[in-house]
Design a protein around this motif. Sequence first.
Motif, PDB file in Angstrom:
ATOM      1  N   PRO A  16      22.774  55.361 -10.902  1.00 45.35           N
ATOM      2  CA  PRO A  16      23.298  54.075 -11.370  1.00 45.35           C
ATOM      3  C   PRO A  16      22.981  52.911 -10.422  1.00 45.35           C
ATOM      4  CG  PRO A  16      24.972  55.797 -11.572  1.00 45.35           C
ATOM      5  CD  PRO A  16      23.823  56.392 -10.809  1.00 45.35           C
ATOM      6  N   LEU A  17      22.987  53.185  -9.114  1.00 46.38           N
ATOM      7  CA  LEU A  17      22.924  52.063  -8.153  1.00 46.38           C
ATOM      8  C   LEU A  17      22.192  52.475  -6.884  1.00 46.38           C
ATOM      9  CD1 LEU A  17      24.060  49.299  -6.979  1.00 46.38           C
ATOM     10  CD2 LEU A  17      26.065  50.597  -6.266  1.00 46.38           C
ATOM     11  N   ALA A  18      21.351  51.542  -6.382  1.00 45.58           N
ATOM     12  CA  ALA A  18      20.732  51.740  -5.063  1.00 45.58           C
ATOM     13  C   ALA A  18      21.079  50.543  -4.185  1.00 45.58           C
ATOM     14  CB  ALA A  18      19.223  51.867  -5.207  1.00 45.58           C
ATOM     15  N   HIS A  19      21.172  50.792  -2.887  1.00 43.59           N
ATOM     16  CA  HIS A  19      21.566  49.719  -1.966  1.00 43.59           C
ATOM     17  C   HIS A  19      20.747  49.863  -0.674  1.00 43.59           C
ATOM     18  CE1 HIS A  19      25.070  47.129  -0.423  1.00 43.59           C
ATOM     19  NE2 HIS A  19      24.141  47.134   0.520  1.00 43.59           N
ATOM     20  N   PRO A  20      19.656  49.073  -0.563  1.00 42.09           N
ATOM     21  CA  PRO A  20      18.816  49.198   0.631  1.00 42.09           C
ATOM     22  C   PRO A  20      19.495  48.632   1.877  1.00 42.09           C
ATOM     23  CG  PRO A  20      18.023  47.413  -0.767  1.00 42.09           C
ATOM     24  CD  PRO A  20      19.166  48.048  -1.496  1.00 42.09           C
ATOM     25  N   LEU A  21      19.222  49.272   3.012  1.00 46.84           N
ATOM     26  CA  LEU A  21      19.821  48.845   4.281  1.00 46.84           C
ATOM     27  C   LEU A  21      18.736  48.333   5.219  1.00 46.84           C
ATOM     28  CD1 LEU A  21      22.283  51.824   4.482  1.00 46.84           C
ATOM     29  CD2 LEU A  21      22.941  49.403   4.369  1.00 46.84           C
ATOM     30  N   PRO A  22      19.103  47.489   6.186  1.00 42.23           N
ATOM     31  CA  PRO A  22      18.083  46.897   7.068  1.00 42.23           C
ATOM     32  C   PRO A  22      17.303  47.933   7.877  1.00 42.23           C
ATOM     33  CG  PRO A  22      20.186  45.729   7.293  1.00 42.23           C
ATOM     34  CD  PRO A  22      20.443  46.929   6.431  1.00 42.23           C
ATOM     35  N   ASP A  23      17.894  49.120   8.134  1.00 40.16           N
ATOM     36  CA  ASP A  23      17.167  50.127   8.920  1.00 40.16           C
ATOM     37  C   ASP A  23      16.217  50.967   8.071  1.00 40.16           C
ATOM     38  OD1 ASP A  23      18.822  51.828   7.506  1.00 40.16           O
ATOM     39  OD2 ASP A  23      20.002  52.499   9.222  1.00 40.16           O
ATOM     40  N   GLY A  24      16.050  50.612   6.797  1.00 37.13           N
ATOM     41  CA  GLY A  24      15.083  51.316   5.939  1.00 37.13           C
ATOM     42  C   GLY A  24      15.712  52.388   5.071  1.00 37.13           C
ATOM     43  N   ARG A  25      16.956  52.777   5.381  1.00 33.34           N
ATOM     44  CA  ARG A  25      17.608  53.765   4.511  1.00 33.34           C
ATOM     45  C   ARG A  25      18.046  53.098   3.202  1.00 33.34           C
ATOM     46  NH1 ARG A  25      22.381  56.375   7.955  1.00 33.34           N
ATOM     47  NH2 ARG A  25      22.519  54.246   8.798  1.00 33.34           N
TER      48      ARG A  25
ATOM     49  N   ALA B 167      17.064  53.317  -9.552  1.00 37.34           N
ATOM     50  CA  ALA B 167      18.314  52.749 -10.065  1.00 37.34           C
ATOM     51  C   ALA B 167      18.061  51.452 -10.825  1.00 37.34           C
ATOM     52  CB  ALA B 167      19.277  52.481  -8.915  1.00 37.34           C
ATOM     53  N   ALA B 168      18.751  51.277 -11.956  1.00 40.13           N
ATOM     54  CA  ALA B 168      18.623  50.020 -12.711  1.00 40.13           C
ATOM     55  C   ALA B 168      19.294  48.874 -11.950  1.00 40.13           C
ATOM     56  CB  ALA B 168      19.253  50.174 -14.088  1.00 40.13           C
ATOM     57  N   THR B 169      20.352  49.195 -11.206  1.00 32.04           N
ATOM     58  CA  THR B 169      21.035  48.145 -10.434  1.00 32.04           C
ATOM     59  C   THR B 169      20.757  48.341  -8.952  1.00 32.04           C
ATOM     60  OG1 THR B 169      22.835  48.130 -12.051  1.00 32.04           O
ATOM     61  CG2 THR B 169      23.285  47.093  -9.937  1.00 32.04           C
ATOM     62  N   VAL B 170      20.410  47.242  -8.279  1.00 33.95           N
ATOM     63  CA  VAL B 170      20.209  47.288  -6.828  1.00 33.95           C
ATOM     64  C   VAL B 170      21.066  46.186  -6.208  1.00 33.95           C
ATOM     65  CG1 VAL B 170      18.530  47.253  -4.950  1.00 33.95           C
ATOM     66  CG2 VAL B 170      17.820  48.053  -7.216  1.00 33.95           C
TER      67      VAL B 170
ATOM     68  N   PHE C  30      24.780  37.659  -0.988  1.00 36.27           N
ATOM     69  CA  PHE C  30      24.781  39.015  -1.547  1.00 36.27           C
ATOM     70  C   PHE C  30      24.217  38.905  -2.971  1.00 36.27           C
ATOM     71  CE2 PHE C  30      27.197  42.068  -4.243  1.00 36.27           C
ATOM     72  CZ  PHE C  30      26.447  43.171  -3.888  1.00 36.27           C
ATOM     73  N   VAL C  31      23.140  39.638  -3.251  1.00 33.49           N
ATOM     74  CA  VAL C  31      22.432  39.505  -4.539  1.00 33.49           C
ATOM     75  C   VAL C  31      22.646  40.760  -5.391  1.00 33.49           C
ATOM     76  CG1 VAL C  31      20.195  39.170  -5.656  1.00 33.49           C
ATOM     77  CG2 VAL C  31      20.669  38.050  -3.455  1.00 33.49           C
ATOM     78  N   LEU C  32      23.120  40.540  -6.610  1.00 34.03           N
ATOM     79  CA  LEU C  32      23.252  41.630  -7.580  1.00 34.03           C
ATOM     80  C   LEU C  32      21.999  41.592  -8.442  1.00 34.03           C
ATOM     81  CD1 LEU C  32      26.202  39.953  -7.333  1.00 34.03           C
ATOM     82  CD2 LEU C  32      26.935  42.047  -8.423  1.00 34.03           C
ATOM     83  N   LEU C  33      21.238  42.671  -8.437  1.00 29.96           N
ATOM     84  CA  LEU C  33      19.914  42.660  -9.074  1.00 29.96           C
ATOM     85  C   LEU C  33      19.808  43.818 -10.076  1.00 29.96           C
ATOM     86  CD1 LEU C  33      16.572  42.192  -7.175  1.00 29.96           C
ATOM     87  CD2 LEU C  33      16.853  44.198  -8.638  1.00 29.96           C
ATOM     88  N   ALA C  34      19.185  43.542 -11.216  1.00 33.83           N
ATOM     89  CA  ALA C  34      18.907  44.624 -12.173  1.00 33.83           C
ATOM     90  C   ALA C  34      17.423  44.600 -12.517  1.00 33.83           C
ATOM     91  CB  ALA C  34      19.752  44.478 -13.433  1.00 33.83           C
ATOM     92  N   GLN C  35      16.852  45.799 -12.627  1.00 37.77           N
ATOM     93  CA  GLN C  35      15.413  45.928 -12.943  1.00 37.77           C
ATOM     94  C   GLN C  35      15.289  46.773 -14.213  1.00 37.77           C
ATOM     95  OE1 GLN C  35      13.752  47.422  -9.226  1.00 37.77           O
ATOM     96  NE2 GLN C  35      15.214  49.118  -9.098  1.00 37.77           N
ATOM     97  N   GLN C  36      15.714  46.136 -15.327  1.00 42.84           N
ATOM     98  CA  GLN C  36      15.831  46.857 -16.599  1.00 42.84           C
ATOM     99  C   GLN C  36      14.499  47.410 -17.084  1.00 42.84           C
ATOM    100  OE1 GLN C  36      16.968  43.792 -15.892  1.00 42.84           O
ATOM    101  NE2 GLN C  36      18.711  43.198 -17.131  1.00 42.84           N
ATOM    102  N   SER C  37      13.402  46.640 -16.883  1.00 38.30           N
ATOM    103  CA  SER C  37      12.131  47.027 -17.493  1.00 38.30           C
ATOM    104  C   SER C  37      11.590  48.342 -16.932  1.00 38.30           C
ATOM    105  CB  SER C  37      11.100  45.915 -17.294  1.00 38.30           C
ATOM    106  OG  SER C  37      10.983  45.644 -15.912  1.00 38.30           O
ATOM    107  N   LEU C  38      12.078  48.766 -15.756  1.00 36.87           N
ATOM    108  CA  LEU C  38      11.636  50.055 -15.218  1.00 36.87           C
ATOM    109  C   LEU C  38      12.071  51.208 -16.118  1.00 36.87           C
ATOM    110  CD1 LEU C  38      12.456  49.951 -11.384  1.00 36.87           C
ATOM    111  CD2 LEU C  38      10.195  49.944 -12.449  1.00 36.87           C
ATOM    112  N   PHE C  39      13.160  50.995 -16.866  1.00 31.55           N
ATOM    113  CA  PHE C  39      13.753  52.077 -17.659  1.00 31.55           C
ATOM    114  C   PHE C  39      13.745  51.771 -19.156  1.00 31.55           C
ATOM    115  CE2 PHE C  39      15.612  51.593 -13.487  1.00 31.55           C
ATOM    116  CZ  PHE C  39      15.233  52.794 -12.918  1.00 31.55           C
ATOM    117  N   ASP C  40      13.305  50.571 -19.508  1.00 29.66           N
ATOM    118  CA  ASP C  40      13.291  50.145 -20.909  1.00 29.66           C
ATOM    119  C   ASP C  40      11.993  49.368 -21.131  1.00 29.66           C
ATOM    120  OD1 ASP C  40      13.599  48.971 -23.362  1.00 29.66           O
ATOM    121  OD2 ASP C  40      15.395  47.811 -22.852  1.00 29.66           O
ATOM    122  N   GLY C  41      11.008  50.081 -21.693  1.00 28.51           N
ATOM    123  CA  GLY C  41       9.677  49.496 -21.850  1.00 28.51           C
ATOM    124  C   GLY C  41       9.617  48.327 -22.821  1.00 28.51           C
ATOM    125  N   THR C  42      10.719  48.070 -23.565  1.00 27.52           N
ATOM    126  CA  THR C  42      10.684  46.965 -24.523  1.00 27.52           C
ATOM    127  C   THR C  42      10.856  45.607 -23.835  1.00 27.52           C
ATOM    128  OG1 THR C  42      13.078  46.855 -24.931  1.00 27.52           O
ATOM    129  CG2 THR C  42      11.824  48.445 -26.245  1.00 27.52           C
TER     130      THR C  42
END
Length: 511
Positions: free
Chosen positions: A93-102, A319-322, A348-360
């Motif tokens: 459901p969700l990914a959250h990148p950290l400054p140390d690369g994790r 994840a669709a939400t980052v 703080f940015v709430l981001l969604a990348q819908q097209s990765l999972f929905d080709g329409t």
Amino acid sequence: MARSKRADYDAVVVGAGPNGLAAAITLARAGYSVIVYEASDTVGGGCRSKELTLPGFTHDVCSAIHPYGVASPFFQTLPLEQYGVEWVHSPAPLAHPLPDGRVATLERSLDKLGRSLGRDAAAWRRLIAPRIAQWDDIVAGALGPIHPLRQLRRPSAALALARFGAYALQSARGMAERAFDDDPARALVAGIAAHAMLPLEQAPTAAAAVLMITMAHVVGWPLARGGSQRVVDALAAYLRDLGGEIVTGTPINSLGELPPARAILADVTPRQLLALAGGRLPERYAQRLKRYRYGPGVFKIDFALDGPVPWSNPDCLRAATVHVGGRLPEIAASERAVWNGAAPERPFVLLAQQSLFDGTRAPAGKHTVWAYCHVPHASDMDMTGRIEAQIERFAPGFRDRILAKHAMTARQMEAYNPNYVGGDINGGLADLFQLFTRPIITPNIGNPYATPTPGLYLCSSSTPPGGGVHGLCGYFAAQAALRTVFGMNATDLDALGSAPASQIVVEEPVQ
Ligand SMILES: Cc1cc2nc3c(=O)[nH]c(=O)nc-3n(C[C@H](O)[C@H](O)[C@H](O)COP(=O)(O)OP(=O)(O)OC[C@H]3O[C@@H](n4cnc5c(N)ncnc54)[C@H](O)[C@@H]3O)c2cc1C
């Protein structure tokens, strides 16, 4: 009088947002004639999709991710799938990148958390597993017409809510720092809690985080294939099939413009209701509505890209939400700045990348990105550069992939939809006090939707259970009208198809 096919109706709804449509459906299902007036040319309020940037790119103008939609006991009673709604789940459901690369990844399954949360996975399980077990009761309480006393009527819900309520008295920061030792789990909690648009040191941000985390595990955080618009188009089509009418392109300026009806349900916030009602509301009630408080605003931006976001750590592509904002202290500082009236340097940015999972959503090989950040109430600050800089920190080369973009300041959000007062997307501040007193403090604990003017109801997200695309405010307000105005009893209301919370379907995680 506003345009209509008939001279009068049993009920009129002002506003075709998810809650206005939900109210109209509930009334029409009970066999009453209903007409909905919508100011814009399309239905949907905060649930529309549009080609905002380039032809062939479908962007969600407002809501994008629908845990509330799949969790909603009201939506579960509707034939949404038959009307074209397909929920799409990303692997996580969700990914959250950290400054140390994790990357902290919120997985559907508690068993899979170890990879990204390390030793904090066990503490996460201790915190969330009991909430998953009590999910039905939490839904009945937290997604019901919230009032602590009302819950005492159902002992199991009262118990679950008392346990859940302990978080309502805590801050997300305090809870995260006590429960977890490392950045990934703490950052996940911080980003999720920030949806409440309050400082993370303030109650009830812990409850907001626990609710949304539990939803991620139980029902997921899906998007709607084809765009969020599909959800409201389905509501509108179903309403029409039930005999309801919808008139778009018709802003209502005064209740006097409406055709005669036994009940009026207004999918607007208190400030607009005051304007619509003119002198119709008793002075004491009007004064109390005037004290209703609105929260910070949002700055919204959509991007058309010529490839996926080039995340440094490809786990973000699962994840669709980052959530983009780094470690907990940084997110907390961003939310505190907004609360104190300043636009954060590193939002703080709430981001969604819908097209990765929905080709329409975009032409082949191209992609859409939906993003917003919080800004002070009614701000007209352009946050484009700061949002892009935040994304670049975790995805170097992002700017080079931008083909086109479309942005709206908090003030422009309000011009787009008058329910976003000052850019507040939750229909009013959801702090500890106003969470339980939407829209006013009332002794009528089962029915915060009614106004003292007979037949007039509020049904927007300014009423319980608040913001989100779930239709529950409209559903509960219509139920109140059906009881009071149309004299329906509890048995008749139950027969209308409201699903008990225990019927909630728990889906298997998408692999
Ligand atoms: C940028 C953004 C991101 C969001 N993300 C999410 C998300 O991912 N998931 C989620 O669940 N929620 C999200 N939300 C919140 C969600 O959109 C709202 O909580 C939800 O739409 C509220 O529904 P509503 O029916 O109460 O009001 P609205 O959706 O605001 O609808 C109100 C409708 O009433 C109409 N109206 C108002 N006044 C009048 C009038 N006088 N005459 C006629 N019509 C009138 C308006 O035009 C509008 O169509 C987001 C909101 C925004 C802005």
